[in-house]
Enzyme design. Structure first.
Site, PDB file in Angstrom:
ATOM      1  N   ASP A 170       0.839  -1.205   0.000  1.00  0.00           N
ATOM      2  CA  ASP A 170       0.000   0.000   0.000  1.00  0.00           C
ATOM      3  C   ASP A 170       0.876   1.257   0.000  1.00  0.00           C
ATOM      4  O   ASP A 170       0.371   2.372  -0.123  1.00  0.00           O
ATOM      5  CB  ASP A 170      -1.018  -0.007   1.151  1.00  0.00           C
ATOM      6  CG  ASP A 170      -0.369  -0.025   2.520  1.00  0.00           C
ATOM      7  OD1 ASP A 170       0.861  -0.199   2.619  1.00  0.00           O
ATOM      8  OD2 ASP A 170      -1.114   0.131   3.518  1.00  0.00           O
ATOM      9  N   SER A 171       2.204   1.062   0.070  1.00  0.00           N
ATOM     10  CA  SER A 171       3.125   2.180  -0.145  1.00  0.00           C
ATOM     11  C   SER A 171       2.902   2.791  -1.532  1.00  0.00           C
ATOM     12  O   SER A 171       3.342   3.910  -1.793  1.00  0.00           O
ATOM     13  CB  SER A 171       4.583   1.714  -0.003  1.00  0.00           C
ATOM     14  OG  SER A 171       4.810   0.551  -0.758  1.00  0.00           O
ATOM     15  N   ASP A 221      -1.197  -6.132  -0.412  1.00  0.00           N
ATOM     16  CA  ASP A 221      -1.532  -5.518   0.875  1.00  0.00           C
ATOM     17  C   ASP A 221      -3.030  -5.272   0.996  1.00  0.00           C
ATOM     18  O   ASP A 221      -3.674  -4.828   0.032  1.00  0.00           O
ATOM     19  CB  ASP A 221      -0.849  -4.139   0.979  1.00  0.00           C
ATOM     20  CG  ASP A 221       0.312  -4.140   1.954  1.00  0.00           C
ATOM     21  OD1 ASP A 221       0.416  -5.070   2.776  1.00  0.00           O
ATOM     22  OD2 ASP A 221       1.123  -3.193   1.879  1.00  0.00           O
ATOM     23  N   LYS A 261      -1.339  -9.390   2.729  1.00  0.00           N
ATOM     24  CA  LYS A 261      -0.605  -8.940   3.917  1.00  0.00           C
ATOM     25  C   LYS A 261      -1.502  -7.959   4.669  1.00  0.00           C
ATOM     26  O   LYS A 261      -2.189  -7.141   4.042  1.00  0.00           O
ATOM     27  CB  LYS A 261       0.715  -8.259   3.535  1.00  0.00           C
ATOM     28  CG  LYS A 261       1.462  -7.709   4.757  1.00  0.00           C
ATOM     29  CD  LYS A 261       2.900  -7.341   4.450  1.00  0.00           C
ATOM     30  CE  LYS A 261       3.102  -6.006   3.808  1.00  0.00           C
ATOM     31  NZ  LYS A 261       2.584  -4.841   4.572  1.00  0.00           N
ATOM     32  N   GLU A 313      -1.646  -5.512   8.507  1.00  0.00           N
ATOM     33  CA  GLU A 313      -0.865  -4.959   9.621  1.00  0.00           C
ATOM     34  C   GLU A 313      -1.533  -5.266  10.962  1.00  0.00           C
ATOM     35  O   GLU A 313      -2.754  -5.168  11.073  1.00  0.00           O
ATOM     36  CB  GLU A 313      -0.710  -3.441   9.443  1.00  0.00           C
ATOM     37  CG  GLU A 313       0.057  -3.083   8.190  1.00  0.00           C
ATOM     38  CD  GLU A 313       0.279  -1.576   8.028  1.00  0.00           C
ATOM     39  OE1 GLU A 313      -0.065  -0.798   8.947  1.00  0.00           O
ATOM     40  OE2 GLU A 313       0.813  -1.192   6.975  1.00  0.00           O
ATOM     41  N   GLU A 332       8.985  -4.432  10.741  1.00  0.00           N
ATOM     42  CA  GLU A 332       9.405  -3.119  10.234  1.00  0.00           C
ATOM     43  C   GLU A 332       9.920  -2.229  11.366  1.00  0.00           C
ATOM     44  O   GLU A 332       9.258  -2.047  12.385  1.00  0.00           O
ATOM     45  CB  GLU A 332       8.237  -2.421   9.499  1.00  0.00           C
ATOM     46  CG  GLU A 332       8.648  -1.040   8.971  1.00  0.00           C
ATOM     47  CD  GLU A 332       7.732  -0.449   7.918  1.00  0.00           C
ATOM     48  OE1 GLU A 332       6.829  -1.148   7.422  1.00  0.00           O
ATOM     49  OE2 GLU A 332       7.954   0.739   7.573  1.00  0.00           O
TER      50      GLU A 332
HETATM   51  O1  KIV Z   1       3.488  -1.123   1.720  1.00  0.00           O
HETATM   52  C1  KIV Z   1       4.638  -1.567   1.702  1.00  0.00           C
HETATM   53  O2  KIV Z   1       5.425  -1.302   0.786  1.00  0.00           O
HETATM   54  C2  KIV Z   1       5.058  -2.427   2.799  1.00  0.00           C
HETATM   55  C3  KIV Z   1       6.494  -2.823   2.870  1.00  0.00           C
HETATM   56  C4  KIV Z   1       7.310  -1.655   3.207  1.00  0.00           C
HETATM   57  C5  KIV Z   1       6.721  -3.949   3.792  1.00  0.00           C
HETATM   58  O3  KIV Z   1       4.270  -2.772   3.626  1.00  0.00           O
END
Ligand code: KIV
Length: 279
Positions: A49-50, A88, A118, A120, A186
């Protein structure tokens, strides 16, 4: 299978079995060409989600939507043949209840072809992780600094220092026991990352954690020097493509202004060239 057989993309269970074997290599990707470029080098690729900050100019990951993750997930899937894809779950798509998480995780997997999602959170997400895994959704957990919680964590600070360490260790144990096939650590102290890696049964994937983790992940635009708004301490720049891009863009602009581009080799004649009679 022949000696030259193509590598087949691993499944979450294969990644799980890599613990203690060899380091797991992963990067983020958001587009087809970038995914294709890293496919042969990575065990898994994360559509993180970055993407919201890196490609959409958002100030944090909080504004990222399911639609954005699906669009970028589909694009990345088109570039991968060898590496596994993880997508994510965006903020607000899984925290309310295990049922909400299942609906959105199933949609992400069905529409993008991701092998896993993924999400959090540690102990608070353990019940949800168990619910998903029992229903066919492999889950990679993400603990320590969880960027979707910056407003409650008070920013992008190192997590798990001093007396906080036991809580992060408890998070790691809880997500592993709930059935996560791996866990991203992280921005936590190196010693704590090493302890978690030694004490949990599933692979740890470090970002700002320790070289002793079972694998590593970086945001690809950070490590290529394409995202230059800021550079976290844990990022190693393997190239400075942002600088190279500036040189190319300035050269193009100068060429256009000086009428040097297009050159004679880039334009078309009135008549198509005669074909060679002998051919
Ligand atoms: O969103 C992302 O890029 C991440 C990584 C930094 C692990 O969660």
């Amino acid at each position: 299978m022949s000696a030259t057989a193509e590598k087949i993309a691993p499944l979450p269970g294969d990644i799980r079995l890599m613990k203690g074997q060899h380091p797991i290599v992963s990067l983020t990707a958001y587009t087809t060409p970038m995914a294709a470029a890293m496919d042969a080098h990575c065990d898994f690729v994360l559509v993180g989600d970055s993407v919201g900050m890196v490609l959409h100019g958002l100030p944090s990951t909080l504004g990222v939507t399911m639609e954005m993750m699906i669009l970028h997930g589909k694009a990345v899937a088109r570039g991968l043949t060898k590496a596994m894809m993880v997508v994510d779950m965006p903020f607000g798509s899984y925290e309310e209840s295990p049922q909400q998480a299942f609906r959105n995780a199933a949609r992400l997997m069905a529409e993008t072809g991701a092998a896993a999602v993924k999400l959090e959170g540690g102990r608070t997400m353990a019940e949800t992780i168990g619910f998903l895994v029992k229903r066919g959704v492999p889950v990679m957990a993400h603990i320590g600094l969880t960027p979707q919680s910056i407003n409650t964590l008070g920013g992008y600070k190192v997590q798990g220092r001093a007396e906080q360490a036991e809580a992060i260790l408890a998070d790691a144990k809880a997500v592993a026991e709930a059935g996560a096939f791996s866990v991203v650590l992280e921005k936590i102290p190196q010693k704590l990352a090493d302890r978690i890696t030694a004490e949990v049964a599933v692979p740890t994937i470090g970002i700002g954690a320790s070289a002793g983790c079972d694998g590593q992940i970086l945001v690809v635009d950070d490590m290529l020097g394409l995202f230059t708004a800021f550079k976290p301490k844990f990022v190693k720049r393997y190239a400075n493509l942002g600088d190279e891009m500036q040189v190319a863009l300035a050269a193009y602009a100068e060429d256009v202004r000086a009428r040097r581009f297009p050159g004679s080799e880039h334009v078309f004649a009135d008549q198509a060239p005669q074909k060679d009679a002998k051919k």
